[in-house]
Design a protein around this motif. Structure first.
Motif, mmCIF file in Angstrom:
data_model
loop_
_atom_site.group_PDB
_atom_site.id
_atom_site.type_symbol
_atom_site.label_atom_id
_atom_site.label_comp_id
_atom_site.label_asym_id
_atom_site.label_seq_id
_atom_site.Cartn_x
_atom_site.Cartn_y
_atom_site.Cartn_z
ATOM 1 N N THR B 281 8.215 0.902 9.412
ATOM 2 C CA THR B 281 8.085 0.944 7.860
ATOM 3 C C THR B 281 6.669 1.652 7.855
ATOM 4 O OG1 THR B 281 7.345 -1.410 8.065
ATOM 5 C CG2 THR B 281 9.415 -1.064 7.145
ATOM 6 N N PRO B 282 6.366 2.647 6.921
ATOM 7 C CA PRO B 282 5.278 3.091 6.531
ATOM 8 C C PRO B 282 4.433 2.197 5.828
ATOM 9 C CG PRO B 282 6.910 4.040 5.017
ATOM 10 C CD PRO B 282 7.713 3.061 5.932
ATOM 11 N N VAL B 283 2.966 2.650 6.075
ATOM 12 C CA VAL B 283 1.840 1.797 5.273
ATOM 13 C C VAL B 283 2.161 2.636 3.825
ATOM 14 C CG1 VAL B 283 -0.551 1.692 5.072
ATOM 15 C CG2 VAL B 283 0.369 2.109 7.185
ATOM 16 N N PRO B 284 2.424 1.801 3.075
ATOM 17 C CA PRO B 284 2.661 2.133 1.416
ATOM 18 C C PRO B 284 1.272 3.293 0.991
ATOM 19 C CG PRO B 284 2.064 -0.176 1.467
ATOM 20 C CD PRO B 284 2.047 0.118 2.773
ATOM 21 N N GLY B 285 1.959 4.028 0.099
ATOM 22 C CA GLY B 285 0.960 5.112 -0.404
ATOM 23 C C GLY B 285 0.332 6.040 0.580
ATOM 24 N N MET B 286 -0.860 6.866 0.044
ATOM 25 C CA MET B 286 -1.310 7.620 1.066
ATOM 26 C C MET B 286 -2.937 7.799 1.409
ATOM 27 S SD MET B 286 0.737 11.293 0.621
ATOM 28 C CE MET B 286 1.015 11.226 -1.104
ATOM 29 N N PRO B 287 -3.355 8.064 2.214
ATOM 30 C CA PRO B 287 -4.764 8.035 2.354
ATOM 31 C C PRO B 287 -5.424 8.557 1.162
ATOM 32 C CG PRO B 287 -3.908 9.455 4.333
ATOM 33 C CD PRO B 287 -2.857 8.966 3.379
ATOM 34 N N PRO B 288 -6.826 8.104 0.963
ATOM 35 C CA PRO B 288 -7.617 8.829 -0.233
ATOM 36 C C PRO B 288 -7.965 10.314 0.185
ATOM 37 C CG PRO B 288 -8.972 6.955 1.015
ATOM 38 C CD PRO B 288 -7.392 6.869 1.610
ATOM 39 N N GLU B 289 -8.611 10.950 -0.580
ATOM 40 C CA GLU B 289 -9.073 12.333 -0.430
ATOM 41 C C GLU B 289 -10.579 11.845 -0.028
ATOM 42 O OE1 GLU B 289 -7.910 15.413 -1.232
ATOM 43 O OE2 GLU B 289 -6.297 14.369 -1.280
ATOM 44 N N LEU B 290 -10.987 12.808 0.934
ATOM 45 C CA LEU B 290 -12.311 12.564 1.385
ATOM 46 C C LEU B 290 -13.465 12.843 0.452
ATOM 47 C CD1 LEU B 290 -11.763 13.288 5.383
ATOM 48 C CD2 LEU B 290 -12.073 10.874 4.338
ATOM 49 N N SER B 291 -12.950 13.640 -0.495
ATOM 50 C CA SER B 291 -14.149 14.278 -1.553
ATOM 51 C C SER B 291 -14.012 13.222 -2.659
ATOM 52 C CB SER B 291 -13.663 15.584 -1.618
ATOM 53 O OG SER B 291 -12.362 15.606 -2.436
ATOM 54 N N ALA B 292 -13.197 12.335 -2.435
ATOM 55 C CA ALA B 292 -13.163 11.018 -3.710
ATOM 56 C C ALA B 292 -12.684 9.976 -3.553
ATOM 57 C CB ALA B 292 -12.090 11.815 -4.934
ATOM 58 N N LEU B 293 -13.432 9.453 -2.431
ATOM 59 C CA LEU B 293 -13.195 7.984 -1.817
ATOM 60 C C LEU B 293 -13.656 6.880 -3.186
ATOM 61 C CD1 LEU B 293 -14.895 7.976 1.583
ATOM 62 C CD2 LEU B 293 -12.444 8.334 0.992
ATOM 63 N N PRO B 294 -12.509 5.763 -2.943
ATOM 64 C CA PRO B 294 -12.855 4.741 -4.008
ATOM 65 C C PRO B 294 -13.990 3.946 -3.835
ATOM 66 C CG PRO B 294 -11.060 4.535 -2.446
ATOM 67 C CD PRO B 294 -11.452 5.813 -2.150
ATOM 68 N N GLU B 295 -14.645 3.499 -4.906
ATOM 69 C CA GLU B 295 -15.658 2.596 -4.610
ATOM 70 C C GLU B 295 -15.414 1.312 -3.576
ATOM 71 O OE1 GLU B 295 -18.974 2.114 -6.304
ATOM 72 O OE2 GLU B 295 -18.482 4.407 -6.420
ATOM 73 N N GLY B 296 -16.245 1.081 -2.873
ATOM 74 C CA GLY B 296 -15.730 -0.277 -2.056
ATOM 75 C C GLY B 296 -14.691 0.192 -0.819
ATOM 76 N N CYS B 297 -14.031 -0.805 -0.607
ATOM 77 C CA CYS B 297 -13.103 -0.608 0.792
ATOM 78 C C CYS B 297 -12.258 0.472 0.447
ATOM 79 C CB CYS B 297 -12.313 -1.975 1.208
ATOM 80 S SG CYS B 297 -11.117 -1.750 2.452
ATOM 81 N N ALA B 298 -11.965 1.719 1.149
ATOM 82 C CA ALA B 298 -11.100 2.787 0.784
ATOM 83 C C ALA B 298 -9.532 2.320 1.103
ATOM 84 C CB ALA B 298 -11.723 3.867 1.833
ATOM 85 N N PHE B 299 -9.557 1.155 1.982
ATOM 86 C CA PHE B 299 -7.956 0.876 2.090
ATOM 87 C C PHE B 299 -7.578 0.011 0.916
ATOM 88 C CE2 PHE B 299 -4.748 -1.596 4.583
ATOM 89 C CZ PHE B 299 -3.650 -0.360 4.669
ATOM 90 N N ALA B 300 -8.360 -0.415 0.128
ATOM 91 C CA ALA B 300 -7.938 -1.649 -0.917
ATOM 92 C C ALA B 300 -6.916 -1.236 -1.817
ATOM 93 C CB ALA B 300 -9.201 -1.743 -1.553
ATOM 94 N N PRO B 301 -6.833 0.201 -2.263
ATOM 95 C CA PRO B 301 -5.760 0.522 -2.854
ATOM 96 C C PRO B 301 -4.235 0.500 -2.499
ATOM 97 C CG PRO B 301 -7.429 2.135 -3.366
ATOM 98 C CD PRO B 301 -7.674 1.321 -2.105
ATOM 99 N N ARG B 302 -4.319 0.482 -1.170
ATOM 100 C CA ARG B 302 -2.998 0.527 -0.369
ATOM 101 C C ARG B 302 -2.732 -0.973 0.288
ATOM 102 N NH1 ARG B 302 -3.040 5.247 3.929
ATOM 103 N NH2 ARG B 302 -0.748 5.071 3.877
ATOM 104 N N CYS B 303 -3.617 -1.716 0.145
ATOM 105 C CA CYS B 303 -3.878 -3.100 0.810
ATOM 106 C C CYS B 303 -3.021 -4.448 0.292
ATOM 107 C CB CYS B 303 -5.134 -3.354 1.384
ATOM 108 S SG CYS B 303 -5.302 -4.879 2.364
#
Lengths: 222, 330, 278
Positions: B281-303
């Motif tokens: 089963t895939p990790v849901p979602g897709m990795p963030p853009e390295l030019s627009a990383l979210p604040e905080g933990c970059a994996f949080a939106p998929r976690c």
């Protein structure tokens, strides 16, 4: 049925890559074709997708024997088979946005009006966001581009899918996501699948049955 | 895991640094793009590599692992800015000038096993010519000895002597890979850097290539294996570093990572679960853009485990950078 | 790859020169009502001065004015010839690459045959067939310059034809014409366009060479080649300006055009386009 019967094919006259390869896939069935690189399995996949005219042998697609390949094949026959290639970079026209890439088969067949709806339907199915759809290939990753290439293969709702090493360049998570998208499509439409690859574990997990390349060829002495 | 154990592990890490072959601290790479945008390709990478050890750096394509390799070799494009240190035998790879890198690092201290070996070799020269030229460039073997030295290098990489006079296009994928490895071994570099050495190879060949690389680590070399192929990493690595959005989010012994205990970081767990011989089963979602990383933990939106706490970047402690690891820290 | 500063410098210098040349040849003739053919024997062979910044020639014509007119005619010949050669080369190359087989072999042997004759000789042969004038010169340049374009376009088309993205288009139901116009041609055009721009300086030099040999434009017409040709005798007498200025008018604009083309080529280079390796 998709039946490849005693197909001989190659790229130079009188020097075929393989001789007398046979393989058949029942409607709705998924078959994994396993073999080492350079054995000719990709060429056989291109024959099945009507992209390479074999030197000898027959391809029968849903009861109709294919007599013409590439542009000469009737459009309905060509579009009955969707293809996904190994390298998304070379499989995508660099000038098109991902949305245009997915819509291209509809535009090419004069069904431009349906394009927007179909893209909106396919994008979430392969995991593409609206923002990604506006980008061109150089601005997305290999995995994202391969998702768009899979969507393009599904645009015309083919009855057959040919995936030639679709996930060989991709990481585990993207591989699982693309395979899940293919399987969802097949569940909904009952399409058959020929998945070519060299990863036994993957093909065994993915397909109803896995065939060794050497079992497609005639047995010596038989 | 309680605080004492975490401290003890940190102490082990510190000790590791002392007899490390390669010691990377705070390695950060930024690309400045036109329009003022910045790509955070690598952020604060810390790791050590001991002689005889294989460290696998794994992650999805575009997570920054190849940029990290290029940074170590000084092969980044002009718009890249690096900071941090990467010490190998007293030389800081990030501070060294091009001359030092060319004369004393590439080939001599770091041997590169490239991604597509066939493209790495000059098409109009035989394998023997490649080897002899590299012998001449990297060692002071006198002319009469070069032929022998080239043959020895080929033998070390299990490249068959019968194919020494072949041209690159006459080699199979496996032989081309061995030829490239033989070249990487000539300077007797203590560190081998293998950048996606198995991409596009058949499974059998992947295993053979991986095993051969492992053998060079067993000979006392350090091996940094950069790959997205988790199966290859599981086969030969001693430790695994998982990269996500430019950061190392987990650094763990391979037997624990791939074994029944499993990784601590939710992303690493998700990556393993995506394997066809696991949940597939895939990790849901897709990795963030390295030019627009979210604040905080970059994996949080998929976690699945994300909470408000994840609005801050978790530090790498006791081998995992997560506020909610599988086995909670003290 | 040049570093970005050199790159920008090259772009701006070339663009400025090309812009100035374009303004001069477009605006001077209609705005300045002076006759470049006006002979004034009392003013002959004057060195550069305020009245005649480039001096005068052996029959007292103003050299600055003649240089501008010469550049105008040379540029016109160069541009039209490059265009004709590019269209011809693209058509032949695309046909050979796309149709393949027997057509390809015939067309490419034809290209080889043309290439085996020295350019200037072939060019002279073509002008010799006609009365001197602008069109024979254009024909002469075009006939000798379409060959490289045909080769470039053919190899582009050949490499594109078996590309997976073309195969995907075929599999997606695209007609032969759609593949040609939407997928093959747009990919080939930038290369063909670049070849065309790079050809303009070549064509200008070819025209000048013909005129210098007295085989190009009629000798009264102020083409750059004619100007250099008629200044030869003055040069022997130590009068440098009638040779220098037309020469510079040939060299500087052609270098600038080549410079612009070079910038364009760098832009086409995918390695520069991707900018980043991630």
């Amino acid at each position: 049925m998709l039946e490849l019967d005693s197909v001989t094919a190659g790229y130079e006259p009188r020097r075929p890559v393989f001789r007398d390869a046979s393989l058949s896939i029942a409607p709705g069935e998924s078959v994994g074709l396993l073999g080492p690189s350079g054995c000719g399995k990709s060429t056989l996949a291109r024959v099945a997708a009507l992209l390479h005219r074999p030197d000898a042998g027959r391809l029968v697609l849903d009861g109709t024997e294919v007599t013409a390949w590439r542009h000469r094949a009737p459009r309905a026959q060509r579009t009955a088979v969707g293809v996904v290639f190994q390298q998304p970079r070379t499989a995508a026209d660099p000038r098109l946005t991902l949305a245009d890439l997915i819509a291209e088969p509809l535009r090419a067949t004069g069904r431009k009006a349906e394009a927007a709806d179909r893209v909106a339907e396919l994008a979430p199915a392969v995991g593409l966001t609206p923002e990604l759809l506006t980008r061109r290939p150089h601005a997305v990753s290999d995995g994202q581009l391969q998702r768009a290439c899979l969507a393009r293969a599904l645009t015309l709702r083919p009855r057959w899918l040919v995936c030639d090493e679709m996930t060989a360049m991709l990481d585990a998570s993207t591989t699982a996501a693309l395979v899940a998208a293919v399987e969802t499509y097949r569940r909904e439409t009952g399409a058959g699948l020929l998945a070519v690859g060299h990863d036994r574990v993957l093909l065994n997990r993915w397909c109803d049955r896995t065939v060794e390349w050497k079992d497609c060829l005639p047995h010596p002495g038989a | 895991m309680n605080a004492r154990v975490a401290r003890a592990l940190d102490a082990v890490t510190a000790e590791r640094a002392e007899d490390a072959l390669l010691s990377v601290r705070g390695l950060t790479v930024r690309f400045r793009l036109r329009g003022g945008r910045t790509v955070a390709a690598v952020t604060d990478a810390d790791f050590d590599l001991a002689p005889g050890e294989c460290l696998a750096l794994v992650g999805e394509s575009g997570c920054g692992k190849s940029v990290l390799a290029s940074a170590l070799l000084g092969l980044l494009p002009a718009n890249a800015e690096t900071s941090g240190t990467a010490l190998i035998g007293g030389t800081d790879l990030l501070a060294a000038d091009e001359k030092t890198l060319a004369r004393s690092v590439r080939g001599r201290r770091i041997g590169l096993v490239p991604q597509s070996p066939a493209a790495h070799l000059t098409p109009v020269r035989t394998v023997r010519a490649h080897l002899e030229e590299t012998v001449r460039a990297l060692t002071d073997t006198p002319r009469p000895g070069r032929r022998k030295a080239a043959e020895d290098a080929a033998e070390r990489a299990a490249f068959p002597a019968t194919h020494l006079d072949s041209y690159p296009h006459e080699l199979s994928g496996g032989l081309a890979q061995r030829a490239a490895t033989a070249l990487a071994l000539i300077g007797d570099a203590p560190l081998l850097l293998a950048d996606e050495p198995t991409t596009g190879l058949d499974r059998d060949l992947v295993e053979r290539t991986a095993d051969e690389l492992r053998r060079h680590a067993d000979d006392g070399r350090g091996l940094l294996l950069i790959t997205h192929d988790l199966t290859a990493a599981a086969r030969i690595a001693d430790r695994v570093a998982v990269m996500y959005a430019g950061r190392i989010v987990e650094l763990a012994p391979a037997h624990r990572f791939f074994g029944t205990t499993g990784p601590d970081h939710p992303y690493a767990r998700g990556l393993l679960d995506a394997l066809p011989d696991r949940a597939f089963t895939p990790v849901p979602g897709m990795p963030p853009e390295l030019s627009a990383l979210p604040e905080g933990c970059a994996f949080a939106p998929r976690c699945p485990r994300a909470t408000d706490l994840c609005a801050t970047v978790p530090a790498l402690r006791a081998g995992v950078a997560c506020h909610h690891p599988e086995r909670p820290r003290a | 790859m040049a570093d970005p500063r050199t790159h920008r410098l090259r772009l701006w210098t070339s663009a400025t020169v090309v812009g100035a040349v374009a303004l001069a040849v477009l605006l001077v003739p209609p705005l300045v009502h002076l006759d470049e053919q006006a002979v004034d024997l009392s003013q002959k062979l004057l060195p550069p001065s305020w009245d005649h910044p480039f001096g005068t020639d052996d029959v007292g014509r103003d050299l600055l004015l003649r240089c501008v007119y010469g550049l105008r005619i040379s540029l016109l010949v160069g541009l039209v010839a490059a265009l004709v050669a590019t269209v011809l080369g693209t058509a032949v190359g695309a046909a050979a690459g796309a149709l393949g087989g027997w057509t390809d072999r015939t067309l490419m042997r034809l290209v080889d045959a043309f290439s085996s004759v020295p350019h200037l000789l072939l060019g002279i042969f073509v002008v010799a067939l006609f009365r001197p004038g602008v069109w024979p010169v254009i024909a002469s340049v075009a006939v000798t310059h379409w060959l490289s374009t045909a080769r470039i376009v053919r190899s582009e088309v050949l490499s594109l034809r078996t590309r997976p993205h073309i195969e995907a288009a075929i599999s997606g139901g695209a007609s032969r014409r759609r593949v040609a116009t939407r997928h093959l041609l747009p990919a080939v055009l930038p290369q063909a366009g670049l070849a065309a721009v790079l050809m303009v300086p070549h064509a200008m030099w070819h025209e000048s060479a013909l005129s210098f040999l007295g085989l190009g434009l009629p000798s009264h017409q102020a083409s750059l080649g004619n100007l250099v040709q008629s200044a030869r005798s003055s040069l022997l007498a130590g009068d440098w300006w009638p040779t220098l200025f037309p020469g510079l008018f040939l060299i500087v604009p052609t270098l600038a055009i080549a410079g612009l083309a070079g910038v364009w080529r760098d832009r086409l280079n995918p390695r520069r386009r991707s900018e980043l390796m991630l």
